[in-house]
Design a protein around this motif. Structure first.
Motif, short mmCIF file in Angstrom:
data_model
loop_
_atom_site.label_atom_id
_atom_site.label_comp_id
_atom_site.label_asym_id
_atom_site.label_seq_id
_atom_site.Cartn_x
_atom_site.Cartn_y
_atom_site.Cartn_z
N SER A 1 29.22 63.65 31.22
CA SER A 1 30.57 64.07 30.48
C SER A 1 31.49 64.17 31.49
O SER A 1 32.76 63.62 31.16
N ALA A 2 31.44 64.64 32.62
CA ALA A 2 32.31 64.99 33.88
C ALA A 2 32.97 63.57 34.27
O ALA A 2 33.86 63.19 34.42
N THR B 1 32.57 60.54 32.56
CA THR B 1 33.37 59.88 31.37
C THR B 1 34.76 60.19 31.02
O THR B 1 35.56 59.69 30.36
N SER B 2 34.96 61.54 31.40
CA SER B 2 36.08 62.27 31.15
C SER B 2 37.28 62.08 32.11
O SER B 2 38.40 62.38 31.99
N ARG B 3 36.97 61.44 33.10
CA ARG B 3 38.09 61.20 34.28
C ARG B 3 39.12 60.09 34.00
O ARG B 3 38.96 59.29 33.22
N ASN C 1 25.90 66.95 31.08
CA ASN C 1 27.23 67.73 31.54
C ASN C 1 27.83 66.69 32.84
O ASN C 1 29.34 66.54 32.82
#
Length: 55
Positions: free
Chosen positions: A50-51, A53-55, A47
């Motif tokens: 993922s947070a 890399t999604s920025r 989690n």
């Protein structure tokens, strides 16, 4: 101070998690308890990654 608490103190981003009832041979002593503990830790790591890399 040594072991897990020392790692958490001296390594940025490290987190010490004590899995109650599990010892040095946790995967053999309590495979289900170990699996439950490690899956929760891996979910947290995934989690966080993922947070980032999604920025």
């Amino acid at each position: 101070m040594n072991g897990g608490p020392a790692v958490e103190k001296f390594i940025l981003g490290a987190k010490f998690v004590k899995a109650e009832g599990l010892g040095h041979f946790a995967p053999c002593d309590d495979p289900i308890g170990f699996g439950d503990a490690i899956v929760a830790i891996l979910d947290e790591v995934i989690n966080k990654a993922s947070a980032v890399t999604s920025r």
